[in-house]
Write a protein that holds these residues in place. Structure first.
Motif, PDB file in Angstrom:
ATOM      1  N   GLY A  92      31.620  -9.687  29.128  1.00  0.00           N
ATOM      2  CA  GLY A  92      31.486  -8.242  29.197  1.00  0.00           C
ATOM      3  C   GLY A  92      30.056  -7.764  29.206  1.00  0.00           C
ATOM      4  N   ASN A  93      29.929  -6.440  29.315  1.00  0.00           N
ATOM      5  CA  ASN A  93      28.589  -5.868  29.406  1.00  0.00           C
ATOM      6  C   ASN A  93      28.323  -4.775  28.388  1.00  0.00           C
ATOM      7  N   SER A  94      29.117  -4.704  27.322  1.00  0.00           N
ATOM      8  CA  SER A  94      28.769  -3.825  26.214  1.00  0.00           C
ATOM      9  C   SER A  94      27.635  -4.464  25.418  1.00  0.00           C
ATOM     10  N   ALA A  95      27.071  -3.709  24.483  1.00  0.00           N
ATOM     11  CA  ALA A  95      25.981  -4.259  23.677  1.00  0.00           C
ATOM     12  C   ALA A  95      26.419  -5.518  22.939  1.00  0.00           C
ATOM     13  N   LEU A  96      27.663  -5.529  22.462  1.00  0.00           N
ATOM     14  CA  LEU A  96      28.159  -6.685  21.726  1.00  0.00           C
ATOM     15  C   LEU A  96      28.505  -7.826  22.671  1.00  0.00           C
ATOM     16  N   THR A  97      29.320  -7.545  23.703  1.00  0.00           N
ATOM     17  CA  THR A  97      29.820  -8.637  24.548  1.00  0.00           C
ATOM     18  C   THR A  97      28.745  -9.215  25.466  1.00  0.00           C
ATOM     19  N   SER A  98      27.751  -8.430  25.830  1.00  0.00           N
ATOM     20  CA  SER A  98      26.679  -8.991  26.657  1.00  0.00           C
ATOM     21  C   SER A  98      25.905 -10.054  25.881  1.00  0.00           C
ATOM     22  N   LYS A  99      25.840  -9.916  24.574  1.00  0.00           N
ATOM     23  CA  LYS A  99      25.174 -10.920  23.744  1.00  0.00           C
ATOM     24  C   LYS A  99      26.028 -12.159  23.548  1.00  0.00           C
ATOM     25  N   LEU A 100      27.261 -12.120  24.063  1.00  0.00           N
ATOM     26  CA  LEU A 100      28.160 -13.272  24.043  1.00  0.00           C
ATOM     27  C   LEU A 100      28.424 -13.771  25.461  1.00  0.00           C
ATOM     28  N   SER A 101      27.523 -13.436  26.381  1.00  0.00           N
ATOM     29  CA  SER A 101      27.724 -13.746  27.796  1.00  0.00           C
ATOM     30  C   SER A 101      26.496 -14.433  28.376  1.00  0.00           C
ATOM     31  N   PRO A 102      26.326 -15.725  28.103  1.00  0.00           N
ATOM     32  CA  PRO A 102      25.144 -16.427  28.619  1.00  0.00           C
ATOM     33  C   PRO A 102      25.060 -16.440  30.136  1.00  0.00           C
ATOM     34  N   ALA A 103      26.183 -16.199  30.837  1.00  0.00           N
ATOM     35  CA  ALA A 103      26.138 -16.158  32.301  1.00  0.00           C
ATOM     36  C   ALA A 103      25.248 -15.042  32.823  1.00  0.00           C
ATOM     37  N   LEU A 104      24.944 -14.049  32.001  1.00  0.00           N
ATOM     38  CA  LEU A 104      24.087 -12.952  32.445  1.00  0.00           C
ATOM     39  C   LEU A 104      22.639 -13.376  32.623  1.00  0.00           C
ATOM     40  N   GLY A 105      22.266 -14.530  32.080  1.00  0.00           N
ATOM     41  CA  GLY A 105      20.934 -15.053  32.320  1.00  0.00           C
ATOM     42  C   GLY A 105      19.988 -14.867  31.160  1.00  0.00           C
ATOM     43  N   THR A 106      18.822 -15.469  31.280  1.00  0.00           N
ATOM     44  CA  THR A 106      17.887 -15.508  30.156  1.00  0.00           C
ATOM     45  C   THR A 106      17.222 -14.166  29.877  1.00  0.00           C
ATOM     46  N   ALA A 107      17.286 -13.219  30.810  1.00  0.00           N
ATOM     47  CA  ALA A 107      16.734 -11.892  30.527  1.00  0.00           C
ATOM     48  C   ALA A 107      17.617 -11.111  29.565  1.00  0.00           C
ATOM     49  N   GLN A 108      18.859 -11.559  29.399  1.00  0.00           N
ATOM     50  CA  GLN A 108      19.780 -10.934  28.457  1.00  0.00           C
ATOM     51  C   GLN A 108      19.675 -11.639  27.109  1.00  0.00           C
ATOM     52  N   ASP A 109      19.292 -10.905  26.063  1.00  0.00           N
ATOM     53  CA  ASP A 109      19.238 -11.489  24.725  1.00  0.00           C
ATOM     54  C   ASP A 109      20.639 -11.874  24.269  1.00  0.00           C
ATOM     55  N   LEU A 110      20.747 -13.038  23.658  1.00  0.00           N
ATOM     56  CA  LEU A 110      22.020 -13.488  23.109  1.00  0.00           C
ATOM     57  C   LEU A 110      22.041 -13.251  21.607  1.00  0.00           C
ATOM     58  N   GLY A 111      23.245 -13.139  21.059  1.00  0.00           N
ATOM     59  CA  GLY A 111      23.395 -12.820  19.653  1.00  0.00           C
ATOM     60  C   GLY A 111      22.872 -13.913  18.736  1.00  0.00           C
ATOM     61  N   LEU A 112      22.226 -13.508  17.670  1.00  0.00           N
ATOM     62  CA  LEU A 112      21.691 -14.480  16.719  1.00  0.00           C
ATOM     63  C   LEU A 112      22.794 -15.221  15.981  1.00  0.00           C
ATOM     64  N   THR A 113      23.991 -14.617  15.897  1.00  0.00           N
ATOM     65  CA  THR A 113      25.110 -15.275  15.207  1.00  0.00           C
ATOM     66  C   THR A 113      26.054 -15.956  16.195  1.00  0.00           C
ATOM     67  N   MET A 114      25.682 -15.986  17.471  1.00  0.00           N
ATOM     68  CA  MET A 114      26.471 -16.660  18.491  1.00  0.00           C
ATOM     69  C   MET A 114      25.996 -18.100  18.659  1.00  0.00           C
ATOM     70  N   ARG A 115      26.933 -18.994  18.946  1.00  0.00           N
ATOM     71  CA  ARG A 115      26.594 -20.368  19.281  1.00  0.00           C
ATOM     72  C   ARG A 115      27.322 -20.754  20.568  1.00  0.00           C
ATOM     73  N   MET A 116      26.649 -21.554  21.384  1.00  0.00           N
ATOM     74  CA  MET A 116      27.260 -22.026  22.625  1.00  0.00           C
ATOM     75  C   MET A 116      27.702 -23.473  22.478  1.00  0.00           C
ATOM     76  N   ILE A 117      28.832 -23.779  23.101  1.00  0.00           N
ATOM     77  CA  ILE A 117      29.256 -25.166  23.250  1.00  0.00           C
ATOM     78  C   ILE A 117      29.243 -25.499  24.736  1.00  0.00           C
TER      79      ILE A 117
END
Length: 462
Positions: free
Chosen positions: A165-190
């Motif tokens: 998604g592209n809300s403030a919350l879901t965009s931080k859970l969407s690494p597909a948006l690219g490195t210009a998009q900050d990811l959540g500090l409490t998010m982890r990727m597998i």
């Protein structure tokens, strides 16, 4: 992974993998198209157009589209118009309701209640509550908040190339948006469950049984939660779709998600099944993607396919998981669940049953996949073909290797567009053709695609 990768001709590539139309190229367009691209400046620079030469569409029916010049295209991309563009039953239902009333959910109305009962009847019994929104972003945003309220944690796990998604919350859970998009500090990727490249004990993932590959992925979840714990973050949820569409389409082996979800529960989290892509009969084996995997989620979200283009989404939940949120925080979405959208969504559900879109997905999808696989021997740029129903991923690689070949994938995409076939790419490297047509796709449509695809590959081989 970057926000805007570069093709070898210097054109920028957006996070969907498309080369963006460049304003400097407007001189080669016809006057009407050039003027439309110029006028789009009012929308701002964040908007993107598909293809090097934009497509100006004006009409759609079923799985076919027409541009402003009357040229017909085959749609092999659009899961929004899930039961086909401008399906007459959907158009009639929304028109009829729009002529009577359209308002919000703080008044009583039958449409939302009838649809809520009907859509829940397609899900396992433990999923007995449903709330409506307008977009998949909103549905995932709400689901994460519900999961956090239930678990008391914040940490969310997603896969490496996920888009939620592209809300403030879901965009931080969407690494597909690219490195210009900050990811959540409490998010982890597998890692992506890449059955084409991942090996488990020396066996390629595509050759593993469900238990073996599931155990590999479950261990990645354990690693992610352990890292959360080291940083004082409590685990809340795994957010994933069961076909891993943005990652590159990985539906098999069937059953491999069960060990993963068992570990999620063992570690105190819940599974949010993002069904925007694999749900609504898309896989051909079941109504829901999670159902194909034999799992009952804790929370389910969906959006795009629900109302054939009207802004409609849902979050379904087990009542005990929803209660901590619902019992303390009022939720109101002005447009979510409005009578017109609910009428359209009900019509879509009725069409799916009456026209057996699940059966069509299974039958035509099998023909489609086999036809694409049949080109592998003569075109070694096709490294892997995988999918379920009418969701197929065709991996384009450098011949003789498993190395992704994004440049060739984009050339194929653009040449297909020249041959009047519209589709897309996905995956970490933007090298996987994403073949995801409306659910009314026919065997004649498969023939059209294969003719264009063969012509495209032959022209690029020269």
């Amino acid at each position: 992974m970057t926000q805007e990768r570069r093709h070898n001709d210097g054109n920028s590539i957006d996070h969907y993998g498309y080369e963006q139309f460049q304003a400097r190229d407007g001189g080669r367009l016809d006057p009407r198209t050039r003027e439309l691209t110029r006028e789009r400046s009012v929308l701002g620079d964040a908007y993107r157009l598909f293809y090097r030469t934009p497509v100006h569409l004006v009409k759609g029916r079923g799985s076919h589209l027409w541009d402003a010049d009357g040229v017909e295209y085959l749609d092999v991309y659009n899961n929004v118009a899930s039961v086909g563009h401008c399906h007459p039953r959907v158009v009639e239902a929304m028109t009829r309701q729009a002529s009577e009333l359209n308002t919000h959910t703080r008044y009583l109305h039958e449409n939302i209640l009838h649809y809520a009962e009907d859509i829940l009847s397609t899900m396992p019994d433990p999923l007995d509550r449903v709330m409506f929104q307008c977009t998949g972003s909103e549905a995932n945003d709400l689901a994460v908040r519900v999961a956090q309220a239930y678990t008391g944690g914040e940490g969310v796990i997603v896969t490496h190339e996920a888009y939620h998604g592209n809300s403030a919350l879901t965009s931080k859970l969407s690494p597909a948006l690219g490195t210009a998009q900050d990811l959540g500090l409490t998010m982890r990727m597998i890692p992506t469950p890449d059955t084409y490249r991942v090996s488990v004990d020396g066996i390629r993932g595509s050759q593993c049984d469900a238990a073996t590959f599931g155990a590999w992925m479950a261990d990645r979840v354990r690693d992610a939660v352990a890292d959360m714990n080291r940083h004082g973050i409590k685990f809340a949820a795994l957010l994933a779709d069961s076909i891993f569409s943005s990652d590159g389409v990985y539906p098999d082996p069937v059953g491999y998600l069960q060990p993963v979800i068992d570990v999620v529960h063992e570690l105190g989290g819940v599974w949010i099944a993002d069904e925007v892509q694999p749900g609504f009969t898309r896989t051909g084996d079941a109504f829901w993607g999670f159902e194909r995997q034999g799992i009952v989620p804790d929370l389910v979200t969906s959006g795009k396919p629900m109302a054939n283009g009207l802004p409609t989404s849902l979050m379904a939940a087990r009542h005990e998981i929803l209660e901590p949120f619902a019992g303390s925080i009022p939720y109101f979405n002005t447009f979510g669940g409005n009578p017109v959208c609910m009428a359209a969504a009900q019509a879509v559900l009725d069409v799916m049953r009456d026209e057996d879109t699940m059966g069509n997905s299974k039958k035509v999808g099998a023909v489609f996949k086999a036809a694409v696989e049949g080109l592998k021997d003569s075109h070694p740029c096709i490294g892997d073909v995988r999918g379920a129903g009418l969701y197929i991923g065709c991996e384009i690689v450098k011949p003789g290797t498993t190395d992704p070949d994004q440049a060739s994938a984009l050339d194929i995409l653009e040449t297909l567009r020249q041959n009047h076939v519209l589709t897309s790419v996905c995956g970490r490297y933007g090298n996987i053709l994403k073949l995801r047509p409306p659910l009314v796709f026919s065997e004649d449509d498969v023939d059209w695609f294969m003719s264009a695809f063969s012509t495209t590959l032959d022209s690029l081989d020269k």
